[in-house]
Design a protein around this motif. Sequence first.
Motif, PDB file in Angstrom:
ATOM      1  N   PRO A  33       6.033  -3.544   8.674  1.00  0.00           N
ATOM      2  CA  PRO A  33       5.002  -2.578   9.067  1.00  0.00           C
ATOM      3  C   PRO A  33       5.116  -1.293   8.248  1.00  0.00           C
ATOM      4  CG  PRO A  33       6.153  -3.433  10.999  1.00  0.00           C
ATOM      5  CD  PRO A  33       6.896  -3.905   9.798  1.00  0.00           C
ATOM      6  N   ASN A  34       3.979  -0.671   7.981  1.00  0.00           N
ATOM      7  CA  ASN A  34       3.956   0.546   7.159  1.00  0.00           C
ATOM      8  C   ASN A  34       4.864   1.641   7.709  1.00  0.00           C
ATOM      9  OD1 ASN A  34       2.213  -0.442   5.209  1.00  0.00           O
ATOM     10  ND2 ASN A  34       0.392   0.194   6.332  1.00  0.00           N
ATOM     11  N   LYS A  35       4.980   1.731   9.038  1.00  0.00           N
ATOM     12  CA  LYS A  35       5.812   2.788   9.612  1.00  0.00           C
ATOM     13  C   LYS A  35       7.299   2.585   9.322  1.00  0.00           C
ATOM     14  CE  LYS A  35       6.054   0.625  14.168  1.00  0.00           C
ATOM     15  NZ  LYS A  35       7.469   0.420  14.323  1.00  0.00           N
ATOM     16  N   ASP A  36       7.693   1.348   9.019  1.00  0.00           N
ATOM     17  CA  ASP A  36       9.104   1.046   8.780  1.00  0.00           C
ATOM     18  C   ASP A  36       9.497   1.022   7.307  1.00  0.00           C
ATOM     19  OD1 ASP A  36       9.580   0.829  11.466  1.00  0.00           O
ATOM     20  OD2 ASP A  36       9.295  -1.346  11.513  1.00  0.00           O
ATOM     21  N   ILE A  37       8.531   1.086   6.403  1.00  0.00           N
ATOM     22  CA  ILE A  37       8.844   0.959   4.978  1.00  0.00           C
ATOM     23  C   ILE A  37       9.736   2.092   4.489  1.00  0.00           C
ATOM     24  CG2 ILE A  37       7.832   1.072   2.657  1.00  0.00           C
ATOM     25  CD1 ILE A  37       5.596  -0.685   3.681  1.00  0.00           C
ATOM     26  N   ASN A  38       9.462   3.304   4.890  1.00  0.00           N
ATOM     27  CA  ASN A  38      10.220   4.458   4.391  1.00  0.00           C
ATOM     28  C   ASN A  38      11.097   5.101   5.454  1.00  0.00           C
ATOM     29  OD1 ASN A  38       9.161   4.300   1.746  1.00  0.00           O
ATOM     30  ND2 ASN A  38       7.278   5.256   2.463  1.00  0.00           N
ATOM     31  N   ARG A  39      11.638   4.297   6.358  1.00  0.00           N
ATOM     32  CA  ARG A  39      12.523   4.849   7.385  1.00  0.00           C
ATOM     33  C   ARG A  39      13.747   5.462   6.732  1.00  0.00           C
ATOM     34  NH1 ARG A  39      13.367   0.740  12.295  1.00  0.00           N
ATOM     35  NH2 ARG A  39      15.032   2.214  12.654  1.00  0.00           N
TER      36      ARG A  39
END
Length: 99
Positions: A33-39
């Motif tokens: 998911p996009n929210k997890d790509i740059n965690r």
Amino acid sequence: MLRKRLDKDEDLKEIYVGEIHKLVEMGYAEVVPNKDINRADGKVWYLPHHPVHNPKKPDKTRFVFDCGAKFGESSLNDHVCQVQDLANKLVGVLLRFRE
């Protein structure tokens, strides 16, 4: 590094992207998911992989996942169930054969 390699070779990129889509379709991989790509909380790490092409088999490209790659102090290989070596040692086989 992989991105540069794929940008230089459009044929390899097309094959690679196709193989990634097959892995997702078969359920072996999932889209992040996009929210997890740059965690940035340190709870996400992606297994490095790269294509390997055998010149003797021009229509076959396979993936190699680097399970020995370290993240912090451990790798995926460190967490895989390690079992004892059940194969007979060659020296023991030869000594018993001589008996």
